[in-house]
Write an enzyme that holds these catalytic residues in place. Structure first.
Site: not given
Length: 197
Positions: A23, A62, A72, A119, A132, A169
């Site tokens: 499956r 970040h 996270k 991160h 996250y 960024d």
């Protein structure tokens, strides 16, 4: 589920057991009780984020102020990405170190990073979907970034990718600039926050 520490204190790679049959496949993608055995506390997941990225998109680096910080737990739901954990805690024995983990739909690994760590990730395929689980809600006044292409950090972005950054960024300071502005968390502050003093 196998949980292994990375070379940065407070960062782990999680490899689930997969149970395939005709499956498809079943797996436990998150176990707070098992992660708690490594962290010393159960992570309080209060927000889930999902991002969909095109090939070459780099998101991050970040991080959030401590307290409250934002731990996270990151995994790829579709596609593949290189996940980067960066130790931004001033005074940490591994300050500036980068750990990277391939997250994809084959091994279905996840990465957990504690509060105070930076991160980022780089999407390797169009339509890469990252999820996250976060230990704190988004707080725009306490969120910060480091330019992901800062050569002092040296994220190993794969060659041949056309890198795409957000305007936020792209405008982020370098590590040296963030350090000079007093934006970085401290290792001592992190230890106090997680009860390791």
């Amino acid at each position: 589920m196998q949980i292994e520490p990375l070379g940065i204190e407070g960062a782990y790679v999680i490899t689930p057991r997969q149970f395939p049959d005709d499956r498809g496949v079943f797996l436990e993608s998150f176990r707070g009780d098992l992660l708690a055995e490594h962290l010393g506390h159960r992570p309080d997941i209060v927000q889930t984020n999902v991002s969909v990225s095109s090939r070459g998109t780099v998101r991050g680096i970040h991080f959030a102020d401590i307290p409250p910080g934002q731990g996270k737990y990151v995994t790829a739901l579709t596609g593949s990405l290189i996940d980067y954990v960066v130790d931004l805690r001033e005074g940490s024995p591994t300050f500036g170190r980068v750990e990277e983990v391939l997250l994809d739909t084959s091994a279905r690994r996840a990465v957990y990073l504690t509060e105070g760590l930076g991160h980022a990730f780089c999407a390797l395929e169009d339509g890469t979907t990252a999820m996250y689980l976060c230990t704190a809600a988004y707080n725009p006044t306490g969120e910060h970034g480091i330019h992901p292409l800062d050569p002092e950090i040296g994220l190993s972005i794969p060659t041949g990718l056309d890198v795409t950054l957000s305007a936020k960024d792209e405008a982020a300071p370098t590590l040296a600039e963030a350090r000079g502005a007093g934006l970085l968390p401290t290792y001592a502050g992190w230890q106090e926050h997680v009860g390791r003093t």
